[in-house]
Scaffold this active site. Structure first.
Site, PDB file in Angstrom:
ATOM      1  N   GLY A  96       0.786  -1.236   0.000  1.00 23.71           N
ATOM      2  CA  GLY A  96       0.000   0.000   0.000  1.00 23.71           C
ATOM      3  C   GLY A  96       0.814   1.280   0.000  1.00 23.71           C
ATOM      4  N   SER A  97       1.989   1.260  -0.605  1.00 26.21           N
ATOM      5  CA  SER A  97       2.788   2.510  -0.607  1.00 26.21           C
ATOM      6  C   SER A  97       2.096   3.583  -1.449  1.00 26.21           C
ATOM      7  CB  SER A  97       4.206   2.247  -1.117  1.00 26.21           C
ATOM      8  OG  SER A  97       4.232   2.010  -2.515  1.00 26.21           O
ATOM      9  N   ASN A  98       1.405   3.182  -2.508  1.00 21.89           N
ATOM     10  CA  ASN A  98       0.649   4.179  -3.284  1.00 21.89           C
ATOM     11  C   ASN A  98      -0.544   4.680  -2.482  1.00 21.89           C
ATOM     12  OD1 ASN A  98       1.608   4.746  -6.119  1.00 21.89           O
ATOM     13  ND2 ASN A  98       1.767   2.536  -6.071  1.00 21.89           N
ATOM     14  N   HIS A 134      -0.739   1.380 -13.550  1.00 21.09           N
ATOM     15  CA  HIS A 134       0.023   0.234 -14.045  1.00 21.09           C
ATOM     16  C   HIS A 134       1.489   0.654 -14.181  1.00 21.09           C
ATOM     17  CE1 HIS A 134       0.661  -3.576 -16.047  1.00 21.09           C
ATOM     18  NE2 HIS A 134       1.393  -2.931 -16.948  1.00 21.09           N
ATOM     19  N   ASP A 188      -6.262  -3.914 -17.923  1.00 15.85           N
ATOM     20  CA  ASP A 188      -5.314  -2.902 -18.415  1.00 15.85           C
ATOM     21  C   ASP A 188      -5.673  -2.323 -19.775  1.00 15.85           C
ATOM     22  OD1 ASP A 188      -2.450  -4.678 -17.043  1.00 15.85           O
ATOM     23  OD2 ASP A 188      -3.860  -3.255 -16.146  1.00 15.85           O
TER      24      ASP A 188
HETATM   25  C1  GRF Z   1       2.642  -0.614  -7.917  1.00 12.49           C
HETATM   26  O1  GRF Z   1       3.845  -0.933  -8.556  1.00 12.49           O
HETATM   27  C2  GRF Z   1       1.572  -0.410  -8.946  1.00 12.49           C
HETATM   28  O2  GRF Z   1       2.049   0.039 -10.180  1.00 12.49           O
HETATM   29  C3  GRF Z   1       1.014  -1.771  -9.136  1.00 12.49           C
HETATM   30  O3  GRF Z   1       1.088  -2.401  -7.874  1.00 12.49           O
HETATM   31  C4  GRF Z   1       2.108  -1.773  -7.114  1.00 12.49           C
HETATM   32  C5  GRF Z   1       1.500  -1.300  -5.833  1.00 12.49           C
HETATM   33  O4  GRF Z   1       2.475  -1.076  -4.922  1.00 12.49           O
HETATM   34  N1  GRF Z   1      -0.337  -1.699  -9.617  1.00 12.49           N
HETATM   35  P1  GRF Z   1       2.014  -0.554  -3.478  1.00 12.49           P
HETATM   36  O5  GRF Z   1       1.213  -1.666  -2.823  1.00 12.49           O
HETATM   37  O6  GRF Z   1       1.188   0.675  -3.687  1.00 12.49           O
HETATM   38  O7  GRF Z   1       3.316  -0.269  -2.763  1.00 12.49           O
END
Ligand code: GRF
Length: 196
Positions: free
Chosen positions: A21-23, A113, A154
């Site tokens: 969940g870093s994003n 993606h 996608d």
């Molecule tokens: C990211 O690389 C994103 O592009 C892909 O999954 C990954 C998510 O990473 N869809 P995180 O869990 O948000 O760190």
């Protein structure tokens, strides 16, 4: 920072994530002082996903979905409706979004993606698989794609892309870190633009 329960925010965003969940964290932090935006729900398909700890720390409701919940029930749509969700962000969510959800949220489901679609997309192309394929192909550029989600993996309308240069000494791990930096910078800002 614990916001109020965000009930009166104009925009209610649900995040779907399968991993660390870093994003999701970048999105939460980016909007933490924005009273018009609330992260109303974090949904995951994995009971051990680190994103659940992130939700806990930020006082965000969570939902752990089984395949049955996700593909053969109205549990997900009911939860999303309960929070008046108006945008769903897939931030590392590994399951295909079922038709009923795409239809319930037309152009309201956004995915990120880690490659420049349409290259390096489709089934099985996620996480390190993408970066290994880019590395194997000897690409000198890769990047991110943020796109709407439709019924085909996608293949939804592209909203935004950003690229980064690669050099031949870049390993798949280094490629992954370059791409993740693009994701962390751009995803919250693209979401902000979509909400305008
Ligand atoms: C990211 O690389 C994103 O592009 C892909 O999954 C990954 C998510 O990473 N869809 P995180 O869990 O948000 O760190």
């Amino acid at each position: 920072m614990i916001k109020d329960n965000g009930q009166d925010a104009i925009h209610q965003i649900a995040i779907f994530a399968s991993g660390r969940g870093s994003n999701a964290e970048k999105i939460i932090d980016y909007f933490s002082s924005n009273k018009t935006v609330n992260i109303c729900l974090i949904l995951t398909n994995r009971s051990k996903a680190k994103v659940l700890e992130l939700a806990e720390r930020n006082n965000i409701p969570t939902l752990i979905a089984t395949r049955d919940d996700f593909y053969h029930s109205d549990k997900i749509t009911k939860s999303l409706a309960k929070y008046n969700t108006d945008l769903i962000v897939l931030a590392g969510f590994l399951w295909l979004i079922p038709d009923y959800l795409v239809k319930a949220y037309p152009n309201k489901i956004v995915n990120i993606h880690p490659a420049l679609l349409p290259k390096y997309g489709g089934k099985g192309m996620y996480g390190m698989n993408v970066h290994k394929a880019v590395h194997k192909a000897g690409e000198n550029v890769t990047g991110i794609t943020i796109h709407y989600v439709n019924e085909v993996y996608d293949e939804g309308e592209i909203i935004f892309q950003a690229a980064c240069r690669l050099i031949d000494t870049d390993t798949p791990d280094l490629i992954a870190s370059k791409v993740l930096a693009l994701e962390h910078h751009h995803l919250p800002r693209v979401i902000e633009q979509l909400l305008k």
